[in-house]
Enzyme design. Structure first.
Site, PDB file in Angstrom:
ATOM      1  N   GLN A  88     -64.183 -34.538-100.596  1.00 50.44           N
ATOM      2  CA  GLN A  88     -63.255 -33.460-100.260  1.00 50.44           C
ATOM      3  C   GLN A  88     -62.868 -32.660-101.496  1.00 50.44           C
ATOM      4  O   GLN A  88     -62.145 -31.672-101.393  1.00 50.44           O
ATOM      5  CB  GLN A  88     -62.000 -34.033 -99.580  1.00 50.44           C
ATOM      6  CG  GLN A  88     -62.308 -34.660 -98.221  1.00 50.44           C
ATOM      7  CD  GLN A  88     -61.082 -35.279 -97.569  1.00 50.44           C
ATOM      8  OE1 GLN A  88     -59.945 -35.038 -97.965  1.00 50.44           O
ATOM      9  NE2 GLN A  88     -61.314 -36.093 -96.557  1.00 50.44           N
ATOM     10  N   HIS A 128     -58.274 -36.198 -99.687  1.00 44.93           N
ATOM     11  CA  HIS A 128     -56.878 -35.765 -99.667  1.00 44.93           C
ATOM     12  C   HIS A 128     -56.406 -35.167-100.987  1.00 44.93           C
ATOM     13  O   HIS A 128     -55.405 -35.581-101.548  1.00 44.93           O
ATOM     14  CB  HIS A 128     -55.950 -36.913 -99.253  1.00 44.93           C
ATOM     15  CG  HIS A 128     -56.231 -37.450 -97.890  1.00 44.93           C
ATOM     16  ND1 HIS A 128     -55.457 -38.396 -97.285  1.00 44.93           N
ATOM     17  CD2 HIS A 128     -57.225 -37.153 -96.998  1.00 44.93           C
ATOM     18  CE1 HIS A 128     -55.954 -38.679 -96.081  1.00 44.93           C
ATOM     19  NE2 HIS A 128     -57.025 -37.939 -95.890  1.00 44.93           N
ATOM     20  N   GLU A 185     -50.083 -31.744 -87.905  1.00 43.57           N
ATOM     21  CA  GLU A 185     -48.723 -31.207 -87.829  1.00 43.57           C
ATOM     22  C   GLU A 185     -48.639 -29.744 -88.251  1.00 43.57           C
ATOM     23  O   GLU A 185     -49.355 -29.319 -89.153  1.00 43.57           O
ATOM     24  CB  GLU A 185     -47.788 -31.993 -88.779  1.00 43.57           C
ATOM     25  CG  GLU A 185     -47.655 -33.459 -88.438  1.00 43.57           C
ATOM     26  CD  GLU A 185     -46.761 -34.208 -89.423  1.00 43.57           C
ATOM     27  OE1 GLU A 185     -46.237 -33.575 -90.372  1.00 43.57           O
ATOM     28  OE2 GLU A 185     -46.590 -35.420 -89.223  1.00 43.57           O
ATOM     29  N   TYR A 188     -40.869 -34.824 -95.231  1.00 40.54           N
ATOM     30  CA  TYR A 188     -41.600 -34.622 -93.966  1.00 40.54           C
ATOM     31  C   TYR A 188     -42.217 -35.908 -93.428  1.00 40.54           C
ATOM     32  O   TYR A 188     -42.995 -35.862 -92.478  1.00 40.54           O
ATOM     33  CB  TYR A 188     -42.608 -33.477 -94.126  1.00 40.54           C
ATOM     34  CG  TYR A 188     -41.860 -32.156 -94.241  1.00 40.54           C
ATOM     35  CD1 TYR A 188     -41.254 -31.782 -95.445  1.00 40.54           C
ATOM     36  CD2 TYR A 188     -41.654 -31.349 -93.139  1.00 40.54           C
ATOM     37  CE1 TYR A 188     -40.492 -30.632 -95.539  1.00 40.54           C
ATOM     38  CE2 TYR A 188     -40.899 -30.192 -93.220  1.00 40.54           C
ATOM     39  CZ  TYR A 188     -40.320 -29.839 -94.420  1.00 40.54           C
ATOM     40  OH  TYR A 188     -39.544 -28.704 -94.501  1.00 40.54           O
ATOM     41  N   TYR A 230     -56.047 -45.343 -89.190  1.00 37.97           N
ATOM     42  CA  TYR A 230     -57.454 -45.423 -88.779  1.00 37.97           C
ATOM     43  C   TYR A 230     -57.830 -46.818 -88.288  1.00 37.97           C
ATOM     44  O   TYR A 230     -58.774 -46.986 -87.544  1.00 37.97           O
ATOM     45  CB  TYR A 230     -58.375 -44.983 -89.916  1.00 37.97           C
ATOM     46  CG  TYR A 230     -58.457 -43.476 -90.010  1.00 37.97           C
ATOM     47  CD1 TYR A 230     -59.165 -42.751 -89.062  1.00 37.97           C
ATOM     48  CD2 TYR A 230     -57.797 -42.784 -91.012  1.00 37.97           C
ATOM     49  CE1 TYR A 230     -59.225 -41.370 -89.117  1.00 37.97           C
ATOM     50  CE2 TYR A 230     -57.847 -41.405 -91.074  1.00 37.97           C
ATOM     51  CZ  TYR A 230     -58.567 -40.704 -90.128  1.00 37.97           C
ATOM     52  OH  TYR A 230     -58.622 -39.341 -90.169  1.00 37.97           O
TER      53      TYR A 230
HETATM   54 CA   LIG Z   1     -44.658 -35.413 -90.978  1.00 42.86          CA
END
Ligand SMILES: [Ca+2]
Length: 439
Positions: A122, A207, A300, A310, A321
């Site tokens: 990524q 990520h 989200e 958050y 997973y």
């Molecule tokens: Ca969240």
């Protein structure tokens, strides 16, 4: 029905599937038109199959959209419109190109060395953004992944316990994300300067986050992923798993929420995030909207406010997973709740707010790229509420999208054999604006 529409539908383009839409009523007429088109096209279907040129047509609430393929790219990641009908495009393996007059340039020189670890990585060369005063200062910003100067001699030596045992040992290079700025002079970057880094660097292929967005006040937001380490998201001593806000020169704004707080990094704007790959500030509401990849389920949409938590990895609307459950946001006061979550996920990547004249029905809409959903997701906002949601079926992993000066859309397809697409209304005799050829 016009001759032009019939030709476009029946002989030159391959039709994608009908989109889904939350309110089916406006589509009775569209459905009748589609049936009529199908009947007109039926006899020519075999011929059309044989003549597919790579261009397609997809349906939408704004009518049929032509999907043109403009260029082939290897894992393209980001787009930025330059003045003069030019555009910057990044490719994850480390190339920055200029698209101009229908042609892709050779790679721009002077791009920093990126640590790219193959198709499943990524990381690599990620986002590109223009300084708000680019016209005068020529500054562009690149986000990318760099290797640490200090590498372990083997994976066994990387007992990195800073954030618990969640260490991805599928790779053996310690890396971290960075943001650099440089002057774009022709096809050359000069005066390159690294202005921000993820800390700490760690193992793992996933990520990184790394979308860049300048706010109207000239501050730069960076989405910083949690490197698949989970716990950094809740730690204010790391900038992993955060939305970060810095000045255009990399310094920390004095009005950031954790400036001067003990054991907290000043660049943090909000925390408790997993991996955000799309972010916009809506010009009507001034709300900062971030689109966060959830785990197994639970993507989200969050309204980002300074200093707020958050929830990741303490709460999520998805599951791990390994199917382990995670407490949901609901019922907690400590964590900000998303205004929308998707299960199954859409895998949001790249977002923009449409304000063009070419698709007037979409003015004010947020358009979000979708990887696993292979769609463009269109959202009509009513303040901090999503009033309408539509999926425009693209049948390709959409990595990023941006509005062209003429109001059409440039769209990147994420793949080793990826591409640059252009979306624009199919011309009809019913008053659609005429569009110049793309090249
Ligand atoms: Ca969240």
């Amino acid at each position: 029905m016009s001759t032009l529409l019939t030709r476009a539908h029946c002989t030159g383009r391959n039709r994608l599937q009908t989109h889904a839409f939350s309110n089916p009523q406006p589509f009775v007429g569209a459905a009748l038109a589609a049936l009529l088109t199908m009947s007109l096209c039926f006899s020519a279907a075999a011929q059309a199959e044989a003549q597919v040129s790579g261009d397609t047509v997809t349906s939408s609430s704004a009518g049929d959209l032509a999907v043109e393929t403009l260029a082939k790219l290897e894992f393209p990641w980001a787009l930025a419109i330059l003045p003069g009908n030019r555009m910057l495009i990044t490719e994850k393996p480390g190339r920055l190109r200029i698209f101009e007059a229908g042609e892709l340039s050779e790679p721009v020189q002077g791009v920093p060395e990126v640590a790219y670890r193959g198709p499943k990585d990524q990381g690599g060369l990620l986002d590109v953004a223009l300084h708000p005063d680019f016209q005068s200062n020529k500054l562009i910003y690149l986000s990318y992944v760099e290797a640490s100067d200090q590498q372990p001699s083997s994976i066994g030596d990387t007992g990195d316990a800073r954030f618990g045992g969640n260490l991805d040992k599928s790779d053996n290079i310690v890396r971290g994300g960075a943001v650099a700025r440089a002057k774009l002079e022709g096809h050359q970057l000069t005066d390159l300067e690294v202005i921000w880094r993820q800390a700490p660097k760690t193992l793992g292929r996933g990520h990184f986050g790394h979308r860049l967005l300048f706010g109207p006040d000239g501050k730069l937001f960076i989405t910083s992923g949690e490197r698949m380490r989970f716990d950094p998201s809740q730690s204010l001593s790391s900038n992993l798993g955060k939305v970060v806000r810095i000045n255009a020169d990399g310094s920390v704004p004095e009005d950031n929420p954790f400036v001067g707080k003990q054991d907290a990094l000043g660049d943090i704007w909000s925390y408790g995030h997993r991996n955000i790959l799309a972010m916009v500030m809506h010009p009507e509401s001034d709300l900062l909207l971030a689109f966060e990849m959830g785990p197994l389920g639970g993507d989200e949409v969050n309204v980002i406010e300074p200093g707020k938590n958050y929830g990741w990895p303490k709460v999520s609307n998805g599951a791990q997973y390994n199917r382990a459950t995670i407490p949901p946001h609901a019922g907690t006061e400590e964590y900000q709740k998303p205004i929308r979550s998707w299960t199954p996920v859409i895998s949001p990547s790249g977002a923009m707010v449409y304000d063009g004249g070419l698709i007037p029905e979409w003015q004010g809409s947020v358009l979000v790229g979708g990887l696993s959903s292979t769609a463009i997701v269109r959202l009509e906002m009513d303040g901090n509420r999503i009033a309408v949601e539509e999926r425009v079926d693209m049948q390709r992993r959409i990595r990023d999208l941006v509005q062209a000066p003429d109001g059409s859309l440039y769209v990147l397809v994420d793949d080793k054999k990826g591409s640059l697409l252009r979306l624009l209304p199919v011309r009809t005799d019913a008053g659609r604006p005429a569009v110049a050829p793309s090249s």
